[in-house]
Structure formats: structure tokens, C-alpha cells
Design an enzyme around this catalytic site. Structure first.
Site, PDB file in Angstrom:
ATOM      1  N   LYS A  68       0.862  -1.184   0.000  1.00 36.34           N
ATOM      2  CA  LYS A  68       0.000   0.000   0.000  1.00 36.34           C
ATOM      3  C   LYS A  68       0.896   1.230   0.000  1.00 36.34           C
ATOM      4  O   LYS A  68       1.904   1.268   0.710  1.00 36.34           O
ATOM      5  CB  LYS A  68      -0.895   0.027   1.247  1.00 36.34           C
ATOM      6  N   ASP A  69       0.533   2.234  -0.803  1.00 34.31           N
ATOM      7  CA  ASP A  69       1.410   3.400  -0.870  1.00 34.31           C
ATOM      8  C   ASP A  69       1.193   4.313   0.328  1.00 34.31           C
ATOM      9  O   ASP A  69       0.352   4.059   1.193  1.00 34.31           O
ATOM     10  CB  ASP A  69       1.256   4.139  -2.205  1.00 34.31           C
ATOM     11  N   GLU A  70       1.982   5.383   0.369  1.00 32.73           N
ATOM     12  CA  GLU A  70       2.003   6.238   1.553  1.00 32.73           C
ATOM     13  C   GLU A  70       0.968   7.350   1.526  1.00 32.73           C
ATOM     14  O   GLU A  70       0.680   7.939   2.577  1.00 32.73           O
ATOM     15  CB  GLU A  70       3.396   6.853   1.729  1.00 32.73           C
ATOM     16  N   ASP A  71       0.407   7.663   0.374  1.00 31.58           N
ATOM     17  CA  ASP A  71      -0.510   8.797   0.274  1.00 31.58           C
ATOM     18  C   ASP A  71      -1.929   8.392   0.618  1.00 31.58           C
ATOM     19  O   ASP A  71      -2.791   8.251  -0.253  1.00 31.58           O
ATOM     20  CB  ASP A  71      -0.463   9.400  -1.133  1.00 31.58           C
TER      21      ASP A  71
END
Length: 371
Positions: A68-71
């Protein structure tokens, strides 16, 4: 045909909420504890490193079924050995934190990639024109929902960190060619540039740059990076190859709708104009995935061949709409949908907004991939 799709996604972390849908193993209970990882402003790879660091264990002892990305604010399951497990919270600075829950179960094996079924997304699409917001809303009809088909492109998160110029696919391509020195040089340059601009720099890359700047040989410093991250670089290059091959299949339908401008990392990828074109695509295209790196340079990377669907479908549920408090004179739209494992919500939203914009600007043109 090129369509300007004006909107803003991930304006703030609360605009992008993701909950992983995973399948726990059915085997007998064992030595591995499963827990829920919630995070904000941190990638999964960085979160796994931080968990290992906080608990004093090896990074390889912490597993996740997906990235999962950070944004955004994300929720997913992780596994680690039960004797090392304890819940905690880490405050990582402004709008950045991670939390590991108490164990939710114990099983006889760590999490594996096949355990991920998909992801639920609660999103706010901002900075829409009133016409665009209304066009998307009207597609829901009286039931407030519609089906959307999208080309299953890997999106830009797979190829770099938003707001930076990390060329992860170029690093991976160099590793595939066995050129560790070139891979290290690209990563050093891009990470150093991001650091100089105050951009988001994961800890491993920052330490790599510091080691090289302190006089360590570039290849030696690169090999100190975790194999998990180096495999991510290789996977990024292979994902780019898949995107380009899929884009060629899309172009061959004769009904391309351009999704991105020339400055975008995915400029070579095309959307579609009409469900008939979607139906003419191959059901899937082979995708190679890296499994293991040799102990030295990237020569002899172990691969496995998988299959990735070229088109995926989702049902979009419309929650609400109205004036956007963050963009005066513009509108916001709140939606929910689910995507299968490996599909990108950012790509789905972009294709949805672009297709709807195309249909509204040219009523004779069917919205791409809609029913």
C-alpha cells in the site's frame, strides 16, 4: 483523441482510505501471529522495516500480502513470529504514523502473496468542475451505482514515489541486465535529488546515499539495501514492460483514448473508447515476477511467470457530492469501490473521470468501459 481530465486525488490523506481484504490460512494454529497494520504517510515496505526495527527482529521476519502506498490511510494484515509480537504506535512526524494491533490470530505459516483478495477504497475526488461531478453522479442513476471496466495498468506508484523522480523501473532494468553499478548510480542520483528538495525519502534509500557520500563503494552500499526492496525495483521494470505490451494491444483495437500527457510517466499507456474495444483485448498477458536475487550482483534473478488480466471491473458506489471546500468554485465527489489484488485505484479513477469527460464533451461517444 486526448481528453483533459481535471481533478485532484489524495489532496489530503483522509481523502484516500484503503482497507485490505485478505484470506487467512485454513491450516492449524502455529507460531505466526497475524496483526493489523494501520499507517499514514508511509509505504508498506518502509512500515515493515520500521516494525522490524521497533521490535528488534529481522525485516525478513515481517510479512505482508500486498503493498500500500504512503498517500492515504491504509489498513492491512501483517504476520510475524508470535513470540516477538507486541502492539505499538509510532509517531513519525507531521501526518505520518503507524500502528500495529494486538494479534488477531495465530497460524502455522506467515502471510503469503496469495492471501490478498483485493482492497476496499473510500475516496474523495476533488477539484472537479460542476459539469464533471454531475456527469459522474448521473451515471449512478436512481441506484447511485454503476459498473466501470478499466484497463489494468500498473500506475505510477509502481514506478516511483509521488513528488519525486525515483526511476525505480530503470533501477530494476539495470539489475535485470546484471549492471549493479548502473542501478546504484541511478538510485543514488534520484534519491540525492529528492533529499535536496526535501522530498519524501524512505529510510533505506537515505542511508544508501549517506553511505556513498561517506566514501563507500556504490555497489557495496547498494547490496546493503534489503533484498525485498531490490526485488521491488526488478518488479517495477517488469511491470513497465507489461504496461507497454498492454498499451500496444489497446492501440491495436483502433479505438484509443489517450489518458496521459507527454510529461506523465505513463504517457505511453492508452485508455479505450467503448466496451466493444475492451472485449477485443486478450483476457490476460503474461507477467514475470522476481522471486529471489543472488547474493552478489543481479545476474541470475529467479523468476516465475504469472498471468495478469488486461481488464478489470468494479462497481462504483456514489456516496455524496457538493462544493469542494479546498478548491473554491469546484466540486468534490465521494465514492466507494473494491478492486481485485494488484489493481490500482488511482488508475481506475483516472480512467473513470477521463471516460466520463470524453462522453460529456462528445455525446455520440460512449463512455469507455461503462455499462
Amino acid at each position: 483523441m486526448s481528453i483533459a481530465a481535471a481533478y485532484t486525488l489524495k489532496h489530503q490523506h483522509t481523502d484516500f482510505v484503503v482497507k485490505e481484504v485478505s484470506r487467512p490460512p485454513v491450516e492449524q494454529p502455529g507460531d505466526y501471529a497475524y496483526a493489523v497494520l494501520e499507517k499514514r504517510g508511509v509505504t508498506t515496505l518502509e512500515a515493515l522495516r520500521l516494525i522490524a526495527e521497533h521490535l528488534g527482529i529481522q525485516e525478513s521476519d515481517v510479512s505482508a500480502a500486498g503493498l500500500k502506498d504512503e498517500d492515504g490511510i491504509t489498513r492491512q494484515t501483517v504476520s510475524l513470529r508470535a513470540e516477538t509480537m507486541r502492539p505499538f504506535w509510532i509517531d513519525l512526524g507531521p501526518e505520518k504514523w503507524l500502528r500495529l494491533s494486538a494479534p488477531i490470530g495465530q497460524y502455522d505459516r506467515p502471510l503469503e502473496k496469495g492471501a490478498l483478495l483485493g482492497n476496499d477504497f473510500w475516496l474523495v475526488i476533488r477539484n472537479l468542475s460542476e459539469e464533471a461531478a454531475e456527469s459522474i453522479w448521473n451515471r449512478g442513476g436512481s441506484r447511485g451505482q454503476f459498473r466501470q471496466y478499466v484497463v489494468n495498468y500498473f500506475d505510477r506508484q509502481r514506478f516511483g514515489v509521488p513528488g519525486s523522480n525515483y526511476r525505480t523501473a530503470d533501477v530494476g532494468a539495470a539489475l535485470l541486465e546484471g549492471d549493479t553499478r548502473r542501478a546504484a548510480a541511478v538510485l543514488h542520483h534520484d534519491t540525492a535529488v529528492a533529499m535536496s528538495r526535501g522530498g519524501l525519502v524512505p529510510g533505506e534509500q537515505a542511508r544508501f546515499v549517506q553511505d556513498v557520500n561517506a566514501g563507500m563503494d556504490c555497489r557495496t552500499a547498494f547490496r546493503a539495501i534489503s533484498s525485498r526492496l531490490r526485488l521491488f525495483f526488478v518488479g517495477s521494470a517488469l511491470s513497465r514492460d507489461w504496461n507497454l505490451q498492454t498499451a500496444q494491444s489497446v492501440a491495436a483495437t483502433g479505438h484509443p483514448l489517450r489518458l496521459y500527457g507527454d510529461e506523465h510517466p505513463l504517457a505511453g499507456c492508452l485508455g479505450l473508447a467503448g466496451p466493444q474495444a475492451l472485449a477485443s483485448l486478450p483476457a490476460g498477458i503474461a507477467l514475470k515476477e522476481p522471486v529471489a536475487l543472488p547474493s552478489e550482483d543481479g545476474v541470475g534473478i529467479t523468476m516465475r511467470e504469472t498471468w495478469r488480466a488486461t481488464v478489470t471491473a468494479t462497481k462504483v458506489f456514489l456516496i455524496d457530492r457538493g462544493p469542494d471546500e479546498h478548491f473554491p468554485g469546484r466540486h468534490a465527489l465521494r465514492v466507494f469501490f473494491n478492486l481485485p489484488s494488484g489493481s490500482y485505484a488511482t488508475s481506475a479513477v483516472h480512467q473513470m473521470v477521463t471516460a466520463t469527460t470524453a462522453a460529456s464533451q462528445d455525446p455520440g461517444r460512449a463512455a469507455a468501459g461503462t455499462t
